[in-house]
Design a protein around this motif. Structure first.
Motif, short mmCIF file in Angstrom:
data_model
loop_
_atom_site.label_atom_id
_atom_site.label_comp_id
_atom_site.label_asym_id
_atom_site.label_seq_id
_atom_site.Cartn_x
_atom_site.Cartn_y
_atom_site.Cartn_z
N GLN A 60 20.04 -2.24 -96.47
CA GLN A 60 19.89 -3.91 -96.27
C GLN A 60 21.76 -4.44 -97.81
OE1 GLN A 60 17.03 -6.68 -95.86
NE2 GLN A 60 16.14 -5.24 -94.52
N LEU A 61 21.15 -3.93 -99.19
CA LEU A 61 21.83 -4.53 -99.88
C LEU A 61 22.99 -4.17 -99.87
CD1 LEU A 61 19.82 -4.62 -102.86
CD2 LEU A 61 20.56 -6.61 -102.05
N GLU A 62 23.36 -2.71 -99.13
CA GLU A 62 24.89 -1.62 -99.17
C GLU A 62 24.91 -2.84 -97.96
OE1 GLU A 62 23.66 2.12 -98.15
OE2 GLU A 62 23.73 3.00 -100.51
N GLU A 63 24.58 -2.95 -96.85
CA GLU A 63 24.89 -3.52 -95.27
C GLU A 63 25.96 -4.70 -95.88
OE1 GLU A 63 22.52 -3.44 -92.90
OE2 GLU A 63 22.37 -1.34 -92.55
N SER A 64 24.63 -5.81 -97.35
CA SER A 64 25.64 -6.99 -97.47
C SER A 64 26.62 -6.97 -98.60
CB SER A 64 24.38 -7.90 -97.85
OG SER A 64 23.55 -8.02 -97.04
N GLN A 65 27.17 -5.30 -99.41
CA GLN A 65 27.88 -5.29 -100.19
C GLN A 65 27.74 -5.91 -101.70
OE1 GLN A 65 31.63 -6.78 -98.38
NE2 GLN A 65 31.58 -5.28 -96.87
N LEU A 66 26.24 -6.07 -101.43
CA LEU A 66 26.21 -6.23 -102.78
C LEU A 66 25.43 -4.98 -103.96
CD1 LEU A 66 23.73 -9.26 -102.14
CD2 LEU A 66 25.57 -9.89 -102.88
N LEU A 67 26.06 -3.73 -103.64
CA LEU A 67 25.99 -2.94 -104.34
C LEU A 67 27.34 -2.15 -105.02
CD1 LEU A 67 22.67 -0.49 -103.14
CD2 LEU A 67 22.84 -2.64 -104.70
N LYS A 68 27.68 -1.69 -106.54
CA LYS A 68 28.74 -1.40 -106.25
C LYS A 68 29.37 -0.15 -105.57
CE LYS A 68 28.96 -2.80 -111.02
NZ LYS A 68 29.94 -2.73 -111.62
N ALA A 69 28.04 0.65 -105.57
CA ALA A 69 29.36 2.40 -104.60
C ALA A 69 27.79 2.47 -103.41
CB ALA A 69 29.16 2.66 -105.16
N PRO A 70 27.80 2.66 -102.59
CA PRO A 70 26.60 3.78 -101.23
C PRO A 70 25.85 4.44 -102.36
CG PRO A 70 28.96 3.75 -100.07
CD PRO A 70 28.85 3.30 -101.86
N VAL A 71 24.64 4.32 -102.11
CA VAL A 71 23.28 5.65 -102.67
C VAL A 71 23.22 6.34 -102.35
CG1 VAL A 71 21.62 5.97 -103.86
CG2 VAL A 71 22.41 2.39 -103.50
N PRO A 72 23.32 7.86 -102.77
CA PRO A 72 23.20 8.94 -102.25
C PRO A 72 22.03 9.03 -102.19
CG PRO A 72 23.98 9.16 -104.34
CD PRO A 72 23.97 8.17 -103.98
N GLY A 73 21.50 9.32 -101.13
CA GLY A 73 19.45 9.73 -101.03
C GLY A 73 19.38 9.97 -99.63
N PHE A 74 18.16 10.07 -99.44
CA PHE A 74 17.19 9.40 -98.30
C PHE A 74 17.44 8.47 -97.95
CE2 PHE A 74 13.76 7.46 -96.43
CZ PHE A 74 13.56 8.56 -95.51
N ARG A 75 18.06 8.59 -95.99
CA ARG A 75 18.59 7.52 -95.22
C ARG A 75 17.17 7.70 -94.42
NH1 ARG A 75 20.53 5.74 -99.71
NH2 ARG A 75 22.54 4.51 -99.05
N ASN A 76 16.69 6.03 -93.62
CA ASN A 76 16.17 6.41 -92.52
C ASN A 76 16.72 4.94 -91.50
OD1 ASN A 76 14.63 7.22 -90.41
ND2 ASN A 76 12.35 7.05 -91.93
N PRO A 77 17.61 4.80 -90.88
CA PRO A 77 18.11 3.92 -90.67
C PRO A 77 17.58 3.87 -89.17
CG PRO A 77 19.61 6.00 -90.20
CD PRO A 77 18.27 6.20 -91.49
#
Length: 166
Positions: free
Chosen positions: A81-98
């Motif tokens: 959710q933080l990534e989608e809101s553009q509140l992180l500097k860059a996408p985070v590699p690793g586990f995802r379960n969309p």
């Protein structure tokens, strides 16, 4: 995975106005004129996104703060959710379960809804739009669209004149 290989998300700090209010964190993003309201869980995860703290460590810290066991999926949901809101500097590699939604986590893990991260966002008008735009029934100047709000099907007309639906 070695400790040094674990993802460590980094929160943005530039061009953000942050205000803690009534147990929530309000974040206004000056880059895209969006306001985000982070519930306490999402706000804690965002606070832990320092670029050094791994997701497993965040999970441990969140459990300590909330005084309850927290699954790592919950932290990943907040990070997504933080990534989608553009509140992180860059996408985070690793586990995802969309496909894992808040509803699915509640059903699968039995977590109370208040513990799940939630970010609510709205698009805020830029100052020029807010200051010059007139709505239905407000006095206006100029023929045709005049200074009536664009995109609402309004035109400056009639006696007065006022902004009216065309």
């Amino acid at each position: 995975m070695r400790k040094s290989d674990r993802p460590a998300p980094k929160a943005r700090s530039e061009r953000l106005v942050v205000k803690e209010l009534a147990g929530e964190t309000l974040v206004y993003d000056e880059n895209n004129h969006k306001a985000h309201c982070l519930n306490p869980t999402a706000a804690l995860v965002w606070k832990f996104c320092d670029g050094h703290t791994s997701v497993p460590k965040m999970t441990q810290l969140l459990a300590e703060e909330m005084k309850a066991p927290i699954p790592e999926h919950l932290v990943w949901l907040a990070i997504t959710q933080l990534e989608e809101s553009q509140l992180l500097k860059a996408p985070v590699p690793g586990f995802r379960n969309p496909q894992t939604s808040r509803r699915e986590l509640i059903r699968r893990l039995g977590i109370a809804a208040v513990a799940l991260p939630l970010i609510t966002s709205i698009q805020a008008p830029v100052a020029a739009q807010a200051g010059t735009c007139r709505t239905v029934g407000q006095p206006c100047t100029g023929a045709g669209l005049g200074n009536c709000c664009p995109g609402q099907g309004l035109a400056c007309q009639g006696v007065g004149p006022t902004c009216q639906v065309t």
